[in-house]
Design a protein around this motif. Structure first.
Motif, PDB file in Angstrom:
ATOM      1  N   ALA A 116       0.827  -1.125   0.028  1.00 62.46           N
ATOM      2  CA  ALA A 116      -0.182  -0.164  -0.083  1.00 62.46           C
ATOM      3  C   ALA A 116       0.789   1.300  -0.094  1.00 62.46           C
ATOM      4  O   ALA A 116       0.526   2.299  -0.727  1.00 62.46           O
ATOM      5  CB  ALA A 116      -0.875   0.029   1.098  1.00 62.46           C
ATOM      6  N   TRP A 117       1.919   1.107   0.753  1.00 63.11           N
ATOM      7  CA  TRP A 117       2.819   2.422   0.844  1.00 63.11           C
ATOM      8  C   TRP A 117       3.752   2.641  -0.372  1.00 63.11           C
ATOM      9  O   TRP A 117       3.589   3.583  -1.118  1.00 63.11           O
ATOM     10  CB  TRP A 117       3.758   2.098   2.011  1.00 63.11           C
ATOM     11  N   THR A 118       4.295   1.465  -0.864  1.00 64.24           N
ATOM     12  CA  THR A 118       5.189   1.521  -2.132  1.00 64.24           C
ATOM     13  C   THR A 118       4.390   1.757  -3.375  1.00 64.24           C
ATOM     14  O   THR A 118       4.577   2.771  -4.088  1.00 64.24           O
ATOM     15  CB  THR A 118       5.961   0.039  -2.290  1.00 64.24           C
ATOM     16  N   ARG A 119       3.422   1.054  -3.549  1.00 62.69           N
ATOM     17  CA  ARG A 119       2.690   0.967  -4.829  1.00 62.69           C
ATOM     18  C   ARG A 119       1.734   2.324  -4.804  1.00 62.69           C
ATOM     19  O   ARG A 119       1.466   3.198  -5.688  1.00 62.69           O
ATOM     20  CB  ARG A 119       1.933  -0.056  -5.126  1.00 62.69           C
ATOM     21  N   GLY A 120       1.296   2.777  -3.535  1.00 59.74           N
ATOM     22  CA  GLY A 120       0.541   3.994  -3.293  1.00 59.74           C
ATOM     23  C   GLY A 120       1.371   4.983  -3.639  1.00 59.74           C
ATOM     24  O   GLY A 120       0.687   6.066  -4.321  1.00 59.74           O
ATOM     25  N   LEU A 121       2.533   5.268  -3.314  1.00 61.33           N
ATOM     26  CA  LEU A 121       3.382   6.375  -3.581  1.00 61.33           C
ATOM     27  C   LEU A 121       3.450   6.344  -5.231  1.00 61.33           C
ATOM     28  O   LEU A 121       3.621   7.720  -5.779  1.00 61.33           O
ATOM     29  CB  LEU A 121       4.715   6.289  -3.161  1.00 61.33           C
ATOM     30  N   ALA A 162       0.100   7.819  -6.267  1.00 56.47           N
ATOM     31  CA  ALA A 162       0.094   9.463  -5.938  1.00 56.47           C
ATOM     32  C   ALA A 162       0.842  10.177  -6.703  1.00 56.47           C
ATOM     33  O   ALA A 162       0.852  11.328  -7.013  1.00 56.47           O
ATOM     34  CB  ALA A 162       0.742   9.512  -4.517  1.00 56.47           C
ATOM     35  N   ALA A 163       2.031   9.536  -7.227  1.00 54.94           N
ATOM     36  CA  ALA A 163       3.125  10.275  -8.475  1.00 54.94           C
ATOM     37  C   ALA A 163       2.218  10.501  -9.817  1.00 54.94           C
ATOM     38  O   ALA A 163       2.422  11.685 -10.487  1.00 54.94           O
ATOM     39  CB  ALA A 163       4.273   9.689  -8.478  1.00 54.94           C
ATOM     40  N   ALA A 164       1.558   9.391 -10.199  1.00 59.31           N
ATOM     41  CA  ALA A 164       0.414   9.666 -11.386  1.00 59.31           C
ATOM     42  C   ALA A 164      -0.619  10.424 -11.144  1.00 59.31           C
ATOM     43  O   ALA A 164      -0.740  11.360 -11.905  1.00 59.31           O
ATOM     44  CB  ALA A 164       0.144   8.309 -11.546  1.00 59.31           C
ATOM     45  N   LEU A 165      -1.188  10.621  -9.601  1.00 61.19           N
ATOM     46  CA  LEU A 165      -1.949  11.608  -9.617  1.00 61.19           C
ATOM     47  C   LEU A 165      -1.729  13.067  -9.527  1.00 61.19           C
ATOM     48  O   LEU A 165      -2.262  13.965 -10.118  1.00 61.19           O
ATOM     49  CB  LEU A 165      -2.601  11.231  -8.175  1.00 61.19           C
ATOM     50  N   LEU A 202      -0.540   3.433 -14.749  1.00 62.03           N
ATOM     51  CA  LEU A 202       0.020   4.839 -14.124  1.00 62.03           C
ATOM     52  C   LEU A 202      -0.380   5.838 -15.382  1.00 62.03           C
ATOM     53  O   LEU A 202      -0.638   6.950 -15.187  1.00 62.03           O
ATOM     54  CB  LEU A 202       1.555   4.963 -13.689  1.00 62.03           C
ATOM     55  N   LEU A 203       0.205   5.215 -16.599  1.00 63.05           N
ATOM     56  CA  LEU A 203      -0.139   6.306 -17.755  1.00 63.05           C
ATOM     57  C   LEU A 203      -1.458   6.557 -18.001  1.00 63.05           C
ATOM     58  O   LEU A 203      -1.904   7.790 -18.383  1.00 63.05           O
ATOM     59  CB  LEU A 203       0.809   5.375 -19.014  1.00 63.05           C
ATOM     60  N   LEU A 204      -2.219   5.497 -18.205  1.00 59.54           N
ATOM     61  CA  LEU A 204      -3.703   5.910 -18.376  1.00 59.54           C
ATOM     62  C   LEU A 204      -4.352   6.553 -17.452  1.00 59.54           C
ATOM     63  O   LEU A 204      -5.324   7.541 -17.578  1.00 59.54           O
ATOM     64  CB  LEU A 204      -4.403   4.428 -18.429  1.00 59.54           C
ATOM     65  N   LEU A 231       4.322   9.520 -19.624  1.00 56.86           N
ATOM     66  CA  LEU A 231       5.617   8.754 -20.098  1.00 56.86           C
ATOM     67  C   LEU A 231       6.870   9.501 -19.218  1.00 56.86           C
ATOM     68  O   LEU A 231       7.721   8.331 -19.006  1.00 56.86           O
ATOM     69  CB  LEU A 231       5.732   9.424 -21.664  1.00 56.86           C
ATOM     70  N   MET A 232       6.879  10.582 -18.981  1.00 57.11           N
ATOM     71  CA  MET A 232       7.949  10.997 -18.035  1.00 57.11           C
ATOM     72  C   MET A 232       7.859   9.931 -16.571  1.00 57.11           C
ATOM     73  O   MET A 232       9.071   9.624 -16.203  1.00 57.11           O
ATOM     74  CB  MET A 232       8.090  12.542 -17.758  1.00 57.11           C
ATOM     75  N   ILE A 233       6.667  10.161 -15.901  1.00 57.43           N
ATOM     76  CA  ILE A 233       6.670   9.197 -14.634  1.00 57.43           C
ATOM     77  C   ILE A 233       6.841   7.807 -15.004  1.00 57.43           C
ATOM     78  O   ILE A 233       7.737   7.075 -14.214  1.00 57.43           O
ATOM     79  CB  ILE A 233       5.228   9.443 -14.160  1.00 57.43           C
ATOM     80  N   GLY A 234       6.209   7.276 -16.014  1.00 59.55           N
ATOM     81  CA  GLY A 234       6.620   5.840 -16.418  1.00 59.55           C
ATOM     82  C   GLY A 234       7.953   5.287 -16.598  1.00 59.55           C
ATOM     83  O   GLY A 234       8.516   4.443 -16.248  1.00 59.55           O
ATOM     84  N   GLY A 235       8.598   6.260 -17.350  1.00 60.63           N
ATOM     85  CA  GLY A 235      10.141   6.122 -17.583  1.00 60.63           C
ATOM     86  C   GLY A 235      10.827   6.102 -16.282  1.00 60.63           C
ATOM     87  O   GLY A 235      11.977   5.409 -16.063  1.00 60.63           O
ATOM     88  N   THR A 236      10.361   7.132 -15.375  1.00 61.25           N
ATOM     89  CA  THR A 236      11.429   7.082 -13.921  1.00 61.25           C
ATOM     90  C   THR A 236      11.107   5.852 -13.213  1.00 61.25           C
ATOM     91  O   THR A 236      11.864   5.348 -12.696  1.00 61.25           O
ATOM     92  CB  THR A 236      10.807   8.391 -13.284  1.00 61.25           C
ATOM     93  N   LEU A 237       9.984   5.279 -13.454  1.00 61.43           N
ATOM     94  CA  LEU A 237       9.649   4.138 -12.434  1.00 61.43           C
ATOM     95  C   LEU A 237       9.569   2.755 -13.063  1.00 61.43           C
ATOM     96  O   LEU A 237       9.352   1.573 -12.719  1.00 61.43           O
ATOM     97  CB  LEU A 237       8.029   4.273 -12.028  1.00 61.43           C
ATOM     98  N   TRP A 238      10.207   2.903 -14.362  1.00 61.69           N
ATOM     99  CA  TRP A 238      10.297   1.563 -15.550  1.00 61.69           C
ATOM    100  C   TRP A 238      10.866   0.230 -14.729  1.00 61.69           C
ATOM    101  O   TRP A 238      10.307  -0.654 -14.723  1.00 61.69           O
ATOM    102  CB  TRP A 238      10.987   1.898 -16.664  1.00 61.69           C
TER     103      TRP A 238
END
Length: 368
Positions: free
Chosen positions: A248-253, A256-259, A313-315, A295-302
């Motif tokens: 919940a904490w890890t994936r939630g962050l 939250a970044a996508a949000l 996250l992208l959608l 795409l920037m967020i997805g590239g950072t967390l890839w």
């Protein structure tokens, strides 16, 4: 005895009451004095905004007590007008009122404030509160015909959707003259014989005017943000072990970044880059802005997430950005009510469906 009286009476008295104060009334800071006319006293307002005005404007820009930011309808004046001075009609939304008194750049004028329920000129005209009936009512209440040597009212052009010039003349005898779009051009408009140039009639929406509306849009989002984040962290914890606080904490962050990316792209990036983003519909413009940020967020967390999580996250970023960008249609002169309704009928189902797909992908990815 003198010492006892000093202690009893307290500190020295403050300044005397102003000469224009009346029992039961408070002289507002923007009123310089009250002048006498043939129909009674009229407040003369200051043409230079004070610190309190700027602070109140900043507060309202963030949506704080925005529905209470208004002045009493009625007749005001700037300078020392006479029977030949122009009459400027505006809304009782204080931000509109402040623009008129500070940017009209006239040595003297009457300001007739109509009761728009604290809504700006353009929106009030669309909602029916800046109307023919209200203009006529205020003209009669102010008894303008009793002391004016002319029968002309200068109305803001953006009020044209709510006011019938012909009916105003028919009901109260005053001719409506549509002023320029921007109040700063009013002096040139009047000096030119009240003939508007093409530029005075053009409604623009430059970079600064777009960005100045961002805070109030963000204020609406901030109110719901805690609940959205709670749902995000709750969904992020669902997995093979039913629920994991670590997940919940890890994936939630990550979510939250996508949000945050969706809010950034929909509420800030889209209005800032509005003329250059492809597409006419605001919802589509939000999709493009959300795609870039996503795409920037997805590239950072890839390297930390799975492919399905990156897709989710992208959608999510794109759907949220599209929705928030579409909300901006109410703050722009580029759209019409019918156009907004048509766009919403198409965009909302797609946005809602995308969010459901995001939830399904996000939960499914936790079991892989």
């Amino acid at each position: 005895m003198a010492q006892d009286e000093k202690v009893c009476c307290g500190p020295p008295s403050g300044p005397p009451s102003g000469p224009f104060e009346r029992p039961g009334y408070r002289l507002l800071p923007f009123v310089a004095e009250v002048i006498d006319t043939a129909t009674g006293p009229v407040p003369r307002v200051k043409t230079i905004l004070e610190t309190s005005d700027h602070l109140s404007t900043a507060r309202v820009r963030w949506g704080i007590r925005r529905d209470q930011y208004k002045v009493a309808p009625g007749l005001y004046c700037i300078g020392h007008p006479n029977a030949h001075s122009p009459v400027l009609v505006t809304a009782n939304y204080k931000l509109s009122f402040d623009r008129v008194r500070s940017e009209a750049n006239l040595p003297a004028a009457w300001i007739l404030v109509v009761d728009t329920r604290g809504i700006n000129v353009w929106c009030a005209a669309g909602k029916g509160t800046f109307s023919t009936e209200e203009v006529v009512r205020q003209v009669r209440a102010a008894r303008l015909d009793a002391f004016l040597a002319h029968r002309r009212l200068i109305l803001p052009q953006l009020a044209a959707t709510g006011v019938s010039a012909r009916n105003v003349t028919k009901e109260c005898g005053f001719t409506v003259i549509w002023g320029p779009v921007r109040i700063g051009e009013l002096r040139r408009f009047i000096d030119g014989g009240m003939n508007a140039s093409l530029s005075m009639r053009q409604v623009t929406f430059p970079f600064y005017e777009r960005l100045v509306l961002v805070p109030v849009e963000l204020s609406f989002i901030i109110r719901h943000l805690p609940w959205v984040l709670a749902v995000v962290f709750l969904l992020s914890g669902i997995g093979a072990n039913v629920f994991s606080f670590q997940m919940a904490w890890t994936r939630g962050l990550w979510m939250a970044a996508a949000l945050a990316g969706g809010v950034l792209s929909g509420s800030i990036l889209t209005p800032a880059l509005l003329p250059w983003i492809p597409g006419r519909a605001f919802s589509l413009k939000g999709v493009w802005a959300g795609l870039l940020v996503g795409l920037m967020i997805g590239g950072t967390l890839w390297h930390r997430t799975s492919v399905w999580e990156v897709v989710a996250l992208l959608l999510f970023t794109m759907a949220l950005s599209s929705f928030l960008a579409m909300n901006f249609t109410g703050a722009t002169p580029f759209t019409s009510p019918s156009g907004v309704e048509k766009e919403m009928r198409k965009a909302l189902p797609a946005q809602f469906g995308t969010i459901l797909a995001v939830i399904a992908l996000w939960i499914t990815a936790a079991f892989r």
